[in-house]
Scaffold this motif. Structure first.
Motif, PDB file in Angstrom:
ATOM      1  N   VAL A 115     -30.065 -17.810 -27.297  1.00 46.27           N
ATOM      2  CA  VAL A 115     -30.628 -16.582 -26.739  1.00 46.27           C
ATOM      3  C   VAL A 115     -31.884 -16.179 -27.508  1.00 46.27           C
ATOM      4  CG1 VAL A 115     -29.053 -15.146 -28.115  1.00 46.27           C
ATOM      5  CG2 VAL A 115     -30.131 -14.215 -26.046  1.00 46.27           C
ATOM      6  N   VAL A 116     -32.947 -15.856 -26.758  1.00 44.68           N
ATOM      7  CA  VAL A 116     -34.277 -15.642 -27.338  1.00 44.68           C
ATOM      8  C   VAL A 116     -34.575 -14.150 -27.446  1.00 44.68           C
ATOM      9  CG1 VAL A 116     -36.756 -15.981 -26.964  1.00 44.68           C
ATOM     10  CG2 VAL A 116     -35.138 -17.839 -26.449  1.00 44.68           C
ATOM     11  N   PRO A 117     -34.880 -13.638 -28.656  1.00 48.01           N
ATOM     12  CA  PRO A 117     -35.198 -12.212 -28.819  1.00 48.01           C
ATOM     13  C   PRO A 117     -36.427 -11.807 -28.004  1.00 48.01           C
ATOM     14  CG  PRO A 117     -34.792 -13.241 -30.952  1.00 48.01           C
ATOM     15  CD  PRO A 117     -34.880 -14.350 -29.946  1.00 48.01           C
ATOM     16  N   GLY A 118     -36.298 -10.721 -27.265  1.00 51.23           N
ATOM     17  CA  GLY A 118     -37.440 -10.186 -26.537  1.00 51.23           C
ATOM     18  C   GLY A 118     -37.886 -11.020 -25.359  1.00 51.23           C
ATOM     19  N   LEU A 119     -37.032 -11.920 -24.884  1.00 56.66           N
ATOM     20  CA  LEU A 119     -37.433 -12.745 -23.733  1.00 56.66           C
ATOM     21  C   LEU A 119     -37.768 -11.869 -22.529  1.00 56.66           C
ATOM     22  CD1 LEU A 119     -37.792 -15.593 -22.562  1.00 56.66           C
ATOM     23  CD2 LEU A 119     -35.365 -15.555 -21.926  1.00 56.66           C
ATOM     24  N   GLY A 120     -37.130 -10.707 -22.431  1.00 57.08           N
ATOM     25  CA  GLY A 120     -37.411  -9.802 -21.322  1.00 57.08           C
ATOM     26  C   GLY A 120     -38.827  -9.268 -21.321  1.00 57.08           C
ATOM     27  N   ASN A 121     -39.543  -9.371 -22.444  1.00 56.26           N
ATOM     28  CA  ASN A 121     -40.940  -8.948 -22.458  1.00 56.26           C
ATOM     29  C   ASN A 121     -41.834  -9.937 -21.724  1.00 56.26           C
ATOM     30  OD1 ASN A 121     -40.859  -6.465 -24.028  1.00 56.26           O
ATOM     31  ND2 ASN A 121     -40.198  -7.770 -25.733  1.00 56.26           N
ATOM     32  N   LEU A 122     -41.425 -11.197 -21.714  1.00 55.84           N
ATOM     33  CA  LEU A 122     -42.183 -12.201 -20.960  1.00 55.84           C
ATOM     34  C   LEU A 122     -42.058 -11.933 -19.467  1.00 55.84           C
ATOM     35  CD1 LEU A 122     -43.878 -14.817 -21.103  1.00 55.84           C
ATOM     36  CD2 LEU A 122     -41.722 -16.093 -20.983  1.00 55.84           C
ATOM     37  N   LEU A 123     -40.858 -11.587 -19.042  1.00 56.52           N
ATOM     38  CA  LEU A 123     -40.600 -11.196 -17.655  1.00 56.52           C
ATOM     39  C   LEU A 123     -39.336 -10.336 -17.682  1.00 56.52           C
ATOM     40  CD1 LEU A 123     -41.393 -11.519 -14.629  1.00 56.52           C
ATOM     41  CD2 LEU A 123     -39.716 -13.380 -14.524  1.00 56.52           C
ATOM     42  N   THR A 124     -39.442  -9.090 -17.258  1.00 57.43           N
ATOM     43  CA  THR A 124     -38.305  -8.179 -17.425  1.00 57.43           C
ATOM     44  C   THR A 124     -37.078  -8.622 -16.638  1.00 57.43           C
ATOM     45  OG1 THR A 124     -39.211  -6.751 -15.671  1.00 57.43           O
ATOM     46  CG2 THR A 124     -39.701  -6.163 -17.958  1.00 57.43           C
ATOM     47  N   ARG A 125     -37.256  -9.406 -15.608  1.00 55.76           N
ATOM     48  CA  ARG A 125     -36.087  -9.868 -14.842  1.00 55.76           C
ATOM     49  C   ARG A 125     -35.172 -10.772 -15.675  1.00 55.76           C
ATOM     50  NH1 ARG A 125     -37.405 -10.946  -8.466  1.00 55.76           N
ATOM     51  NH2 ARG A 125     -38.145  -8.843  -7.970  1.00 55.76           N
ATOM     52  N   TYR A 126     -35.719 -11.428 -16.692  1.00 56.82           N
ATOM     53  CA  TYR A 126     -34.856 -12.204 -17.591  1.00 56.82           C
ATOM     54  C   TYR A 126     -33.858 -11.284 -18.293  1.00 56.82           C
ATOM     55  CZ  TYR A 126     -38.309 -16.000 -17.158  1.00 56.82           C
ATOM     56  OH  TYR A 126     -39.141 -16.979 -16.691  1.00 56.82           O
ATOM     57  N   ALA A 127     -34.257 -10.020 -18.471  1.00 60.63           N
ATOM     58  CA  ALA A 127     -33.399  -9.075 -19.182  1.00 60.63           C
ATOM     59  C   ALA A 127     -32.192  -8.648 -18.347  1.00 60.63           C
ATOM     60  CB  ALA A 127     -34.204  -7.845 -19.595  1.00 60.63           C
ATOM     61  N   PHE A 128     -32.173  -8.973 -17.049  1.00 64.30           N
ATOM     62  CA  PHE A 128     -30.991  -8.674 -16.237  1.00 64.30           C
ATOM     63  C   PHE A 128     -29.792  -9.494 -16.705  1.00 64.30           C
ATOM     64  CE2 PHE A 128     -33.801  -7.496 -12.341  1.00 64.30           C
ATOM     65  CZ  PHE A 128     -34.259  -6.390 -13.028  1.00 64.30           C
ATOM     66  N   ASN A 129     -30.077 -10.660 -17.339  1.00 62.60           N
ATOM     67  CA  ASN A 129     -29.072 -11.404 -18.102  1.00 62.60           C
ATOM     68  C   ASN A 129     -27.805 -11.712 -17.299  1.00 62.60           C
ATOM     69  OD1 ASN A 129     -27.834 -12.630 -20.358  1.00 62.60           O
ATOM     70  ND2 ASN A 129     -26.927 -10.698 -21.008  1.00 62.60           N
ATOM     71  N   SER A 130     -27.979 -12.328 -16.141  1.00 69.08           N
ATOM     72  CA  SER A 130     -26.810 -12.666 -15.313  1.00 69.08           C
ATOM     73  C   SER A 130     -26.047 -13.838 -15.919  1.00 69.08           C
ATOM     74  CB  SER A 130     -27.252 -13.028 -13.897  1.00 69.08           C
ATOM     75  OG  SER A 130     -26.157 -13.504 -13.139  1.00 69.08           O
ATOM     76  N   ASN A 131     -24.736 -13.681 -16.089  1.00 68.47           N
ATOM     77  CA  ASN A 131     -23.906 -14.772 -16.600  1.00 68.47           C
ATOM     78  C   ASN A 131     -23.784 -15.924 -15.612  1.00 68.47           C
ATOM     79  OD1 ASN A 131     -23.363 -14.028 -19.185  1.00 68.47           O
ATOM     80  ND2 ASN A 131     -21.195 -13.587 -18.878  1.00 68.47           N
ATOM     81  N   TRP A 132     -24.168 -15.695 -14.364  1.00 68.05           N
ATOM     82  CA  TRP A 132     -24.174 -16.795 -13.390  1.00 68.05           C
ATOM     83  C   TRP A 132     -25.150 -17.884 -13.816  1.00 68.05           C
ATOM     84  CZ3 TRP A 132     -21.176 -18.919 -10.093  1.00 68.05           C
ATOM     85  CH2 TRP A 132     -21.625 -19.691  -9.026  1.00 68.05           C
ATOM     86  N   PHE A 133     -26.205 -17.512 -14.520  1.00 65.89           N
ATOM     87  CA  PHE A 133     -27.154 -18.506 -15.021  1.00 65.89           C
ATOM     88  C   PHE A 133     -26.524 -19.330 -16.145  1.00 65.89           C
ATOM     89  CE2 PHE A 133     -30.479 -15.127 -13.786  1.00 65.89           C
ATOM     90  CZ  PHE A 133     -30.392 -15.489 -12.456  1.00 65.89           C
ATOM     91  N   ILE A 134     -25.664 -18.712 -16.939  1.00 61.12           N
ATOM     92  CA  ILE A 134     -24.911 -19.463 -17.948  1.00 61.12           C
ATOM     93  C   ILE A 134     -24.005 -20.477 -17.260  1.00 61.12           C
ATOM     94  CG2 ILE A 134     -23.174 -19.298 -19.762  1.00 61.12           C
ATOM     95  CD1 ILE A 134     -25.474 -17.936 -20.866  1.00 61.12           C
ATOM     96  N   THR A 135     -23.298 -20.028 -16.218  1.00 58.18           N
ATOM     97  CA  THR A 135     -22.413 -20.926 -15.461  1.00 58.18           C
ATOM     98  C   THR A 135     -23.182 -22.126 -14.934  1.00 58.18           C
ATOM     99  OG1 THR A 135     -21.171 -18.965 -14.736  1.00 58.18           O
ATOM    100  CG2 THR A 135     -20.719 -21.021 -13.598  1.00 58.18           C
ATOM    101  N   ASN A 136     -24.349 -21.872 -14.350  1.00 56.54           N
ATOM    102  CA  ASN A 136     -25.163 -22.967 -13.812  1.00 56.54           C
ATOM    103  C   ASN A 136     -25.692 -23.872 -14.909  1.00 56.54           C
ATOM    104  OD1 ASN A 136     -25.970 -22.814 -10.662  1.00 56.54           O
ATOM    105  ND2 ASN A 136     -25.451 -20.768 -11.413  1.00 56.54           N
ATOM    106  N   ALA A 137     -26.056 -23.293 -16.052  1.00 58.33           N
ATOM    107  CA  ALA A 137     -26.571 -24.106 -17.159  1.00 58.33           C
ATOM    108  C   ALA A 137     -25.505 -25.058 -17.699  1.00 58.33           C
ATOM    109  CB  ALA A 137     -27.093 -23.205 -18.274  1.00 58.33           C
ATOM    110  N   VAL A 138     -24.256 -24.600 -17.740  1.00 58.96           N
ATOM    111  CA  VAL A 138     -23.175 -25.461 -18.230  1.00 58.96           C
ATOM    112  C   VAL A 138     -23.093 -26.737 -17.422  1.00 58.96           C
ATOM    113  CG1 VAL A 138     -20.663 -25.664 -18.466  1.00 58.96           C
ATOM    114  CG2 VAL A 138     -21.798 -23.561 -19.168  1.00 58.96           C
ATOM    115  N   PHE A 139     -23.242 -26.622 -16.099  1.00 53.53           N
ATOM    116  CA  PHE A 139     -23.037 -27.770 -15.220  1.00 53.53           C
ATOM    117  C   PHE A 139     -24.336 -28.360 -14.678  1.00 53.53           C
ATOM    118  CE2 PHE A 139     -18.953 -25.465 -14.884  1.00 53.53           C
ATOM    119  CZ  PHE A 139     -18.099 -26.492 -15.259  1.00 53.53           C
TER     120      PHE A 139
END
Length: 564
Positions: A142-166
């Motif tokens: 997890v990258v500190p301040g990633l939401g500053n690059l694009l605030t939508r990254y800060a929504f932090n959906s765990n569905w993206f974690i699920t997709n990254a695993v597989f």
């Protein structure tokens, strides 16, 4: 398509093993019969995602994380081989009893899902930030301040974690995006269980509700099956949770404590996928509170602990990505870190979420509450004819429910208990919450279509009660209609132009041109004008909206971004 089938089996098997183990443990704790394999699979997805979310705090969700999760699954399988083997054999034995017509519908459903799952993703939000968010998870902790690059990254959906695993991007090829299609298939099989129940003359509200999920899914969700967007999982899981709640109420299930606990865990996971599913969590909490039996306080404390385990790493990620406990809710402002997203940006995102689906003249990112009459007329005019039909049908349904209540009381219809009306009321409550807060149809399909199906399924129950012999042939007629419709979707979805390329591998993410973007002390990439603000997987790091005023916190991408 060959690789897609292999991945389907792998994703389903690994998740099912974890789900079976946790479900078995919960059964030991609370007692009761084990739920269906589809519910166990969903539970397994929650477990694997939670483990991966903890991992993401210290390592990328790449080779090491995946191997650790795989080893865990193998150990569970070996230790429980005999029990798991017997359940697999029992499942195949039940499948042998399927009527040939059910096999046709099942085969058509699988083939159609296979075809649409291997197509090129088209969800524009996936191109703008879903896929890049997955890429960051695959590449770095997890990258500190990633939401500053694009605030939508800060929504932090765990569905993206699920997709990254597989995604298995560490294999060196493409980043696969097949988890949505497996979830879609699970939803279809869950619906097919309702069709099968109707064929066996189980004319309950739950059977009818589950049955109609299949055509509704193929009408509304095909374009989402190949994209890692967050609308599909919330919609399908909402339908399944409501279907299970109906089953509990109708059957007065012996395992109601176990099922309620599992649904609670799944709904809390949904909240980490998309916070708009808070109503789903509320419904699951009500199920917990109404459970009877001894040691009620201990039961509730256990479930509070399960929720805390799921939420803890997600909240930590929120703070590291955005500087806020939950983003974008700047009212909860507890941390003072140098990477915190500026307060004005947080409020802007909050207003955008509240108002983006409401059609009115004004700047949605700088407006507060929008008056009802300022947005409803334009919003209504922009709906399609089919959407008008669905919304009007749902709106007038309460009148129909009064009629049904009268008919139920007068003719003593046993398969429409008072609790069924409570479930319908919950679906309407969720629909009302959607309409008031973010009335984009794709955000509300879970509750809107649940309300639509439930009310008119209740009408179907009345018809079955009064039509006699005619009522008995309705399930067979529905089976034919469903098969014809799914076959129609299959023919429309084939895309012969790209079929040859997709026979082995599913289509990759689009590759679009980019251009450099200068921030204060470094360069990032942005889509070229012809890319329509879509980054997709390549290039990296890419942001569709270049914030020239931000800076890197060091020379390493791992250290993230901030506003000076």
């Amino acid at each position: 398509m060959v690789v897609t089938l292999v991945f389907w089996v792998y994703i389903f098997s690994l998740s099912s093993v974890y789900g079976w183990q946790v479900s078995f443990g919960l059964g030991k704790l609370f007692g009761g019969k084990q739920p269906s394999i589809w519910i166990q699979w969903l539970l397994g997805i929650v477990v694997i995602t939670t483990i991966a979310t903890f991992f993401s705090l210290i390592i990328p969700i790449g080779l090491m994380a995946h191997v650790l999760i795989l080893i865990g699954g193998i150990v569970i399988f070996i230790l429980n081989f005999i029990k798991i083997k017997s359940e697999i054999i029992a499942s195949f034995s039940k499948a042998k009893d399927f009527h040939w017509s059910m096999w046709i519908l099942t085969t058509l459903s699988i083939l159609t899902t296979l075809v649409i799952a291997t197509r090129t993703p088209t969800n524009p939000d996936s191109g703008q930030y879903h896929v890049q968010a997955i890429r960051w998870i695959e590449t770095f902790p997890v990258v500190p301040g990633l939401g500053n690059l694009l605030t939508r990254y800060a929504f932090n959906s765990n569905w993206f974690i699920t997709n990254a695993v597989f995604s298995l991007a560490f294999l060196g090829g493409q980043s696969f995006h097949l988890v949505p299609s497996v979830l879609f298939l699970v939803g279809l099989f869950y619906s097919l269980s309702g069709v099968l129940a109707l064929l066996k003359k189980d004319y309950g509200l739950g059977s009818i509700f589950r049955s109609f999920l299949l055509p509704i899914a193929f009408i509304l969700l095909p374009s989402e099956v190949s994209s890692p967007g967050t609308d599909l999982p919330i919609t399908i899981i909402t339908w399944i949770v409501i279907g299970e709640a109906i089953g509990m109420i109708e059957g007065k299930a012996e395992n109601s404590r176990l099922i309620s606990s599992i649904l609670w865990i799944i709904c809390v996971y949904c909240f980490t996928v998309k916070m708009s599913s808070a109503i789903l969590v509320l419904g699951a909490l009500v199920l917990l509170l109404f459970q009877k039996g001894e040691h009620k306080t201990r039961y509730l404390l256990w479930n509070l602990a399960f929720a805390s385990i799921i939420l803890f790493p997600w909240v930590i990620r929120n703070v590291i990505i955005s500087g806020y406990l939950i983003y974008p809710f700047p009212m909860i402002d507890l941390f003072h870190v140098d990477w915190k997203i500026p307060l004005v940006n947080a409020y802007s995102d909050m207003h955008a979420i509240q108002n983006s689906a409401k059609s009115f003249k004004g700047n949605i990112s700088h407006s507060g509450a929008v008056p009802f009459l300022a947005w409803v007329p334009n919003w209504w005019r922009e709906r399609t004819l089919v959407q008008h039909f669905i919304l009007i049908s749902v709106a007038i349904a309460p009148i129909l429910m009064l009629v049904l209540w009268f008919v139920k009381s007068k003719y003593k219809i046993q398969n429409m208990g008072y609790s069924s009306f409570l479930i319908i009321g919950f679906a309407y409550f969720g629909t009302l919450f959607w309409f008031i807060n973010a009335p984009d149809l794709r955000f509300g399909y879970g509750f809107i279509m649940a309300a639509f199906i439930l009310v008119y399924a209740s009408v179907a129950l009345i018809l079955v009660r009064f039509l006699g012999f005619l009522g008995k042939i309705i399930p067979a007629v529905l089976l034919v209609i469903f098969s014809l419709y799914v076959g129609y979707v299959l023919v429309r979805s084939v895309e012969f132009r790209t079929l040859k390329e997709r026979l082995v591998l599913p289509a990759d993410y689009p590759h679009l041109p980019s251009q450099p973007c200068q921030i204060r002390n470094a360069k990032v990439l942005s889509p070229a004008p012809e890319a329509y603000f879509e980054c997709w997987y390549w290039p990296f790091p890419c942001t569709p909206h270049c914030e020239a005023g931000i800076e890197m916190r060091s020379n390493s991408l791992q250290d993230g971004y901030r506003w000076p």
